[in-house]
Each structure stands twice: as structure tokens, then as C-alpha cells.
Scaffold this motif. Structure first.
Motif, PDB file in Angstrom:
ATOM      1  N   SER A 104      44.090  33.305  47.677  1.00  0.00           N
ATOM      2  CA  SER A 104      43.806  34.662  47.200  1.00  0.00           C
ATOM      3  C   SER A 104      44.164  34.671  45.726  1.00  0.00           C
ATOM      4  CB  SER A 104      44.656  35.672  47.962  1.00  0.00           C
ATOM      5  OG  SER A 104      46.034  35.292  47.882  1.00  0.00           O
ATOM      6  N   ASP A 105      43.656  35.639  44.991  1.00  0.00           N
ATOM      7  CA  ASP A 105      43.833  35.609  43.537  1.00  0.00           C
ATOM      8  C   ASP A 105      43.737  37.039  43.005  1.00  0.00           C
ATOM      9  OD1 ASP A 105      44.030  34.672  40.942  1.00  0.00           O
ATOM     10  OD2 ASP A 105      42.173  33.491  41.002  1.00  0.00           O
ATOM     11  N   ASN A 106      44.751  37.457  42.264  1.00  0.00           N
ATOM     12  CA  ASN A 106      44.667  38.773  41.605  1.00  0.00           C
ATOM     13  C   ASN A 106      45.557  38.832  40.378  1.00  0.00           C
ATOM     14  OD1 ASN A 106      46.598  41.108  43.776  1.00  0.00           O
ATOM     15  ND2 ASN A 106      47.208  39.161  42.907  1.00  0.00           N
ATOM     16  N   GLY A 167      35.491  34.445  36.186  1.00  0.00           N
ATOM     17  CA  GLY A 167      35.817  34.619  37.599  1.00  0.00           C
ATOM     18  C   GLY A 167      35.139  33.543  38.427  1.00  0.00           C
ATOM     19  N   HIS A 168      35.327  33.611  39.748  1.00  0.00           N
ATOM     20  CA  HIS A 168      34.940  32.483  40.592  1.00  0.00           C
ATOM     21  C   HIS A 168      34.959  32.867  42.063  1.00  0.00           C
ATOM     22  CE1 HIS A 168      39.310  32.245  41.396  1.00  0.00           C
ATOM     23  NE2 HIS A 168      39.412  32.642  40.147  1.00  0.00           N
ATOM     24  N   GLY A 169      34.269  32.079  42.872  1.00  0.00           N
ATOM     25  CA  GLY A 169      34.464  32.169  44.307  1.00  0.00           C
ATOM     26  C   GLY A 169      35.876  31.728  44.657  1.00  0.00           C
ATOM     27  N   ILE A 200      36.922  38.404  40.743  1.00  0.00           N
ATOM     28  CA  ILE A 200      36.312  38.946  39.521  1.00  0.00           C
ATOM     29  C   ILE A 200      37.444  39.285  38.575  1.00  0.00           C
ATOM     30  CG2 ILE A 200      34.813  40.760  38.599  1.00  0.00           C
ATOM     31  CD1 ILE A 200      33.509  40.985  41.331  1.00  0.00           C
ATOM     32  N   GLU A 201      37.361  38.813  37.302  1.00  0.00           N
ATOM     33  CA  GLU A 201      38.548  38.913  36.453  1.00  0.00           C
ATOM     34  C   GLU A 201      38.236  39.033  34.956  1.00  0.00           C
ATOM     35  OE1 GLU A 201      41.026  35.418  36.273  1.00  0.00           O
ATOM     36  OE2 GLU A 201      39.641  34.255  37.479  1.00  0.00           O
ATOM     37  N   PRO A 202      37.859  40.234  34.505  1.00  0.00           N
ATOM     38  CA  PRO A 202      37.658  40.403  33.063  1.00  0.00           C
ATOM     39  C   PRO A 202      38.940  40.196  32.255  1.00  0.00           C
ATOM     40  CG  PRO A 202      37.580  42.511  34.212  1.00  0.00           C
ATOM     41  CD  PRO A 202      37.594  41.446  35.261  1.00  0.00           C
ATOM     42  N   PHE A 231      42.598  42.007  34.309  1.00  0.00           N
ATOM     43  CA  PHE A 231      42.709  42.558  35.666  1.00  0.00           C
ATOM     44  C   PHE A 231      41.794  41.768  36.586  1.00  0.00           C
ATOM     45  CE2 PHE A 231      44.423  45.997  33.205  1.00  0.00           C
ATOM     46  CZ  PHE A 231      45.346  46.613  34.032  1.00  0.00           C
ATOM     47  N   GLU A 232      42.257  41.555  37.813  1.00  0.00           N
ATOM     48  CA  GLU A 232      41.498  40.720  38.752  1.00  0.00           C
ATOM     49  C   GLU A 232      41.727  41.189  40.188  1.00  0.00           C
ATOM     50  OE1 GLU A 232      42.984  36.687  39.062  1.00  0.00           O
ATOM     51  OE2 GLU A 232      41.046  35.955  39.788  1.00  0.00           O
ATOM     52  N   HIS A 233      40.643  41.179  40.957  1.00  0.00           N
ATOM     53  CA  HIS A 233      40.741  41.364  42.406  1.00  0.00           C
ATOM     54  C   HIS A 233      39.948  40.272  43.098  1.00  0.00           C
ATOM     55  CE1 HIS A 233      42.880  45.056  43.187  1.00  0.00           C
ATOM     56  NE2 HIS A 233      42.107  45.779  42.402  1.00  0.00           N
TER      57      HIS A 233
HETATM   58 MG    MG Z   1      41.144  33.904  39.196  1.00  0.00          MG
END
Ligand code: MG
Length: 248
Positions: A104-106, A167-169, A200-202, A231-233
Motif C-alpha cells: 500500500s502507498d500513501n 504515480g504507479h500501479g 496517484i501522487e502529485p 499527497f498520495e492515495h
Molecule cells: Mg507511490
């Protein structure tokens, strides 16, 4: 591109809950006078207490359990016992958790005490650009629709999107296809299908878009020294719309 089954999504939800909780706790302990190593320790303790592993620890040799980046640092800041957080700083924390075979990534940028109105606006716009990107992540849309939603929103507010990092899968691997740039043309790129999980991570700069890497081989900073936010979700693309998985 990897499509997740319903069962895999259930595990990803658990991994994402752990990462989102760790990020929330990092925000709660972030006060003037604490070091970035302390924040890293709190994150690591929480993730391991849940039976998970920090996704970033050891990734390509990264020495921390989270990336902690201050002010002009864009991403990949290395936690340090000699790096103190001060009143007026903005601090970006990027954290992932590996649980039962899934990552997971945020990320979020926190304001420590009072910051200037420009910097506060930077944080708001970056967070809102992530929301715009997520809204664009519908079945039948394309990666470029996400990219363009983010870029347009950021540029409309006079800030700059970082182009070198994307960002990435996310799933069994921390970084899966497709890459999701934060700039691009609507209608271009891979078509989104149900069952994709995407980070997704601008990354958005107050000044110019240009970045460079420090000699530590990790920390990315703005070339003009301006502040940067991130920020990323992790989200799940479904037939009924995008769902944010990194929630507490
Ligand atoms: Mg990431």
C-alpha cells in the motif's frame, strides 16, 4: 498492468488501512523539536505492531521506513536523528505497508504550526489536485485523463507539477504498471479497467517545476529552493467509480 481479484482487494484494504493509520499517526506526533528519525520510529513501530512491514525499508537500499521531506525537499527524504522539525516547516511523509503479500502507498504534507498563506495554498491545491486525479480514474478513462486532471488543476492555481516522478500501479509489487504521470494529455495512454489498484501522487512546487537530487542519492529537492508538497492515495478502480483504499 495487474487486475486484482475481490479476495486480493480485501487484503489490499488491510494493507492500505495500516499505511493510512501510520500516516495519520505521523501527523499527530509531528511537532517543533522532534526529529525526522523520531517520526520514522513511530511509523515503523506502528506498522510492525500490525504484523506488516514498511514497504520502503530497504527498497533499492532506502535506509528509512518512511520518506520524510521538509520544505524544499520534494520526496525521498531520509529520516535522520540530526534533522529537527521546526515551527513553520512543511513536512511530507510518504509511507507504505506490506501485508499478507500486498503493498500500500500513501503520502501527505503537514504544516507544522503557522505557515505563509502561499504555502498553505500550495498544500490545499496539491491535495485537491490529487482529488481531481482520483475523480478522473473511472473505468473507460485513460491514464492521461488522470494526468491531465492533476496538471490542469495545479497550473490553474499558478503552481508547478514535478515531471520526473510519477504515480504507479501497486499490489504484489510496490511499483507496478502503469506509470501515472502528473502531467499529460487527456484521452491518451492506457485505458482503465475495473480491478486496477493505483497509487496517484502529485508532487507540486510553489515555484518552478525543476528538481535535482542531493548527494545522498535519495533526497529530491526543488532547484529554485521553493517549497514542495506531495499527497498520495492508493485507489481501486471499480465499475461504480474510484474508491480510495488508504483511509483510516
Ligand atoms: Mg507511490
Amino acid at each position: 498492468m495487474v487486475i486484482k481479484s475481490a479476495g486480493e482487494i480485501e487484503i489490499m484494504k488491510e494493507a492500505c488501512f495500516i499505511a493510512a493509520s501510520a500516516l495519520k499517526i505521523a501527523g499527530e506526533v509531528m511537532k517543533p523539536g522532534v526529529t525526522t528519525a523520531y517520526v520514522n520510529r513511530v511509523i515503523d513501530d506502528f506498522i510492525t505492531s500490525k504484523g506488516a512491514v514498511p514497504s520502503f525499508l530497504g527498497y533499492n537500499g532506502f535506509p528509512g521506513s518512511a520518506c520524510i521531506s521538509i520544505n524544499n525537499e520534494v520526496i525521498h527524504g531520509i529520516p535522520s536523528a540530526t534533522r529537527m522539525i521546526n515551527e513553520g516547516d512543511i513536512v511530507s511523509v510518504d509511507v507504505g505497508a506490506f501485508f499478507k503479500g500486498f503493498h500500500s502507498d500513501n503520502a501527505a504534507t503537514f504544516a507544522v504550526g503557522e505557515v505563509s498563506s502561499d504555502v498553505r495554498k500550495l498544500l490545499e491545491v496539491t491535495k485537491e489536485s490529487l482529488e481531481a486525479g482520483i475523480r478522473a480514474a473511472t473505468v473507460g478513462s485513460r491514464v492521461g485523463d488522470i494526468s491531465n486532471a492533476i496538471q490542469s488543476y495545479v497550473q490553474k492555481h499558478g503552481f508547478s507539477v514535478v515531471k520526473e516522478y510519477v504515480g504507479h500501479g501497486v499490489g504484489r509489487d510496490l511499483h507496478e504498471d502503469p506509470a501515472i504521470p502528473n502531467h499529460g494529455e487527456a484521452g491518451q495512454g492506457l485505458e482503465l479497467v475495473s480491478g486496477m489498484t493505483l497509487a496517484i501522487e502529485p508532487m507540486v512546487n510553489l515555484g518552478k517545476a525543476y528538481v535535482k537530487m542531493l548527494n545522498d542519492g535519495w533526497t529530491v529537492v526543488t532547484r529554485d529552493g521553493s517549497c514542495s508538497a506531495h499527497f498520495e492515495h492508493t485507489i481501486w478502480v471499480t465499475d461504480s467509480g474510484p474508491q480510495i483504499l488508504t483511509v483510516v
